[in-house]
Design an enzyme around this catalytic site. Structure first.
Site, PDB file in Angstrom:
ATOM      1  CD  GLU A 248      -2.039   1.826   2.363  1.00  0.00           C
ATOM      2  OE1 GLU A 248      -1.683   3.003   2.175  1.00  0.00           O
ATOM      3  OE2 GLU A 248      -2.374   1.356   3.464  1.00  0.00           O
ATOM      4  CB  CYS A 285      -2.665   5.724   3.500  1.00  0.00           C
ATOM      5  SG  CYS A 285      -1.493   4.895   4.542  1.00  0.00           S
TER       6      CYS A 285
END
Lengths: 509, 509
Positions: A248, A285
């Site tokens: 990720e 994120c």
């Protein structure tokens, strides 16, 4: 280097005892132990495996105050965040214990034999998911608990039945080591082989490279930078036996403010946006790095409120000096970009802190310059103004894959929302309405993932119970006797809780 | 080259009309059409999508005799096989229609909002699987119907909601074009955009390379050689946006004959083994290229029966001259290997045919020389004799990933079988007892896949209903209004047939 020390985020100075740096030889030993422990660990009955996950959560809570102190000192994040993230981490382990007990992840399928079928009889076929093998987990800097040593990747891999070797993040070695002690104690108390969980530390990339290349490792979970994720992916693909990497990496998480919402509450949305942007120094994120608006009523009020909020923002301690420097660098690049207008800047950051910055540009300019769409990890965002809904859709078709997309809308915006939804589905892992992307619920319906470059594998999630699937693969058993079949595929198991697809029909008991 | 012609397998001579070779420019046009058709096709309700799959099956049956003639001429395989494979292909499409109607593949998950939860309310979160996007399918030479233009990859991708662009296999262009006509008619009759299915032909690798590199293509299904699969995988990984490649490549499918089975029926097993080895000229991914036996009673009878069968085998037409040459080359390499003993050879093959060959070696020699474990596509196999069960397990730990492993056993062999099972699970996709691997049932519990290098992705299967999962990815919807939600995630859909995981509890209605 044979030793390294933890650095306090607020001061940038070393603190605490020195850690011995693990070597590639240590990696080889750890991975061999993980490989040797695999068949034993995966053969545990589901109740034992579930109880082991809960035991880890108990041991983490038992670490008490020293864990919270280490977390706040190493990350510069406040105590409330530390406690919340600890709760999330333990809650995640308990959720996976529940998932393990229910057994749905096994995806049991049974096609009974048809001995009289013409022209050929059908054999008895049964299928279950098995764990892929030992997993290498790379902790993230920005969630020292929930995405690190005992974070989502570790929890889901252990739940799947995979031994785990963690490369602890060098930005929080004390936190990581305390957590590792808790897990190691749970392993020992459950009477499991020590290869079920191991923790390696060191500041170099060499260690991580050796880990990904070790033949015992069968999958990789990573949360971090795009450069880091891609480097590990290349190593994994170049192996004699390539393995999947779930990295990720980066996202700017577009927030669409549709015309009626802008008209109705431009100022309030501008203010709330700054709250999401600056939370945790913007080190998420899912931080909203891109606001997409359409020219019209309310936009000025939104921009004014957002600018006001950013201008008033105090600099916040960032996770590491390196992250603060990268943030300053990213902001400087945007500020120097002739196509971008800087519309607000909070009190400036320092070697250890970051200050909020807000930029503005047009859709036309944004589409013409990929650099504007690159993630700046921290509280920097770009407002992109589109002429109309058509240009908004064109812009969305041009962006890279993202973790999230947010739509702020009123009922009267529904036609535009419906028109962009198919594009958003193709571009992101999670679509949310009238909220902010920075909250990521740990639940069954969460997707924390998305098309490249948000992640290297859009077929999976790193948060939520579906994450267990990334560490599984199917095996089919043909005509095995009841005693040779795995217990959950035997006829006698039909009464228990795990759902089965029998001849294509789902049965849940 | 701008044209090419079909080659009759038996004669090696061209026949029929010339085909225009598609160009990279054609690839770009086709992929753009596929991309443009994606949102329309995936938005079809499940019943319409299912009926479309069934319509394809009907159109394939309506092709009648010319399809069977093309198939047998191009492949050299007999009429019975052609008819059987046509039935399998249509049955596969109908199975996926059933899978689509049932909706389980959508993996619907709903976590209802908890507005009163402390410290933070939980938003409403809903999840479904969506198709990944247009899929490139590379047909296999050895199943001109079931693994080619309308084969498993096409059926599962269309079932998932993905448009398909097929690179037709140049070994059966007439068969492929007839099938493409049938699908194209089904597309038109269903009123779908022509981008839903397209078929490109040409003998060069350039075409396939352009297809995999086109930015509209989001996944690749391939069945063929290891070199071909790896080349496409490298291209897919080097793209600006890397995509998954599901390549089913090579396997030698070990057959274990355990001591009591060998003792009880060595000769019968040897004879049956030759039947599986020589079926279809040995041109199966699941062909038994490796027999693992333990020294002891019955082995001589097994070897004698197998040798007798192979010696008596007539050469059979192979799919192409290239495959016949590669087979002859693989056999010659094994024959020249000093560690291998040639124990039987049937009547020799020719430019267009292959003859059966049987080799023998010891576990020690096999483990020392990787070349003995390489696939020889055709009716060649190696019997490896192990000293004892321990050496058998060591050997199994040393082999590469495989599609299948077979155990021939009596009840009294159960201890050995149980001891090797965990190893087999780690090495293969399907484990079968007292059968032969060459039959691959199309059903729900089938796995036709396995660890590298059997495939590039062990998390999936290319045969059976689970294959639909490879073309799906999850998307999460947070706080969307009922009208914006996809129909299957709306509250009103709770009464229909698709199972849902509601707050972690599976409900099937």
């Amino acid at each position: 280097m044979t030793e390294f020390r933890s650095i306090a985020a607020a001061t940038g100075e070393p603190h605490g005892d020195a850690f011995a740096v693990n070597t590639p030889a240590d990696v080889a030993v750890a991975c061999a132990k993980a490989g040797a422990a695999f068949d034993t660990y995966r053969a545990l009955d589901l109740e034992t495996r579930a109880a082991f996950l809960e035991r880890i959560a108990d041991e983490i809570m038992a670490l008490g105050e020293p864990l919270i102190e280490a977390y706040t000192t190493e990350s510069g994040l406040p105590r409330g965040r530390a406690e919340g993230e600890r709760g999330r981490t333990c809650g995640q382990l308990r959720m996976f214990a529940d998932v393990v007990r229910k057994g749905q992840f096994l995806q049991l399928r049974i096609d009974p034999a048809m001995p009289d079928r013409a022209p050929l009889p059908r054999p008895d076929l049964r299928l279950r998911m098995i764990p892929v093998g030992p997993v290498a987990v790379f902790g993230a800097s920005n969630f020292p608990l929930a995405f690190s040593t005992a974070g989502g990747d570790t929890a889901s891999a252990l739940a799947a039945g995979c031994p785990v070797v963690v490369k602890g993040h060098p930005a929080h070695p004390i936190t990581g080591s305390l957590i590792a002690q808790a897990i190691t104690k749970a392993v020992a108390d459950a009477g499991l082989p020590e290869g079920v969980f191991q923790h390696l530390v060191g500041p170099s990339n060499e260690l991580g490279g050796a880990l990904v290349q070790d033949p015992n490792i069968m999958a990789v979970g990573f949360t971090g930078s795009r450069a880091g994720g891609l480097a590990l992916t290349r190593l994994a693909q170049a192996r004699e036996v390539p393995i999947p990497v779930y990295a990720e990496m980066s996202a700017i998480n577009p927030v669409l403010v549709l015309p009626e919402a802008m008209k109705a509450k431009g100022a309030a949305l501008g203010e709330a946006f700054v709250g999401s942007l600056c939370m945790g120094a913007g080190q998420f994120c899912t931080n909203p790095g891109l606001v997409l608006a359409i020219e019209g009523e309310g936009l000025d009020a939104f921009v004014a409120a957002a600018s006001g909020g950013v201008s008033a923002a105090k600099p916040q301690t960032m996770l590491t000096k390196g992250i603060a420097a990268a943030y300053a660098n990213g902001v400087a690049k945007l500020a120097a970009n002739a196509g971008v207008e800087e519309i607000a800047r909070g009190e400036p950051g320092s070697e250890t802190t970051g200050g909020a910055v807000l930029f503005k540009t047009t859709a036309e300019k944004f589409l013409a310059d990929k650099a504007m769409g690159e993630e700046v990890f921290g509280s920097s965002s770009v407002i992109v103004v589109c002429k109309d809904a058509g240009e908004l859709k064109t812009l969305l078709e041009g962006i890279e894959g993202q973790l999230t997309a947010t739509i702020h809308m009123e009922d009267a915006d529904e036609a535009i929302a419906a028109a962009v939804l198919p594009t958003l589905e193709r571009k992101v892992g999670r679509i949310l309405v009238n909220g902010w992307p920075t909250g990521v619920e740990v639940c069954h319906a969460m997707v924390h993932g998305g098309p490249f470059p948000a992640t290297t594998d859009a077929r999976t999630t790193s948060v939520g119970s579906l994450a267990i699937d990334r560490y599984l693969r199917p095996v089919s058993y043909q005509n095995l006797s009841q005693s040779l079949l795995p217990p959950e595929l035997r006829d006698a198991a039909f009464g228990d809780g795990a759902p089965r697809l029998i001849d294509g029909k789902l049965t849940t008991n």
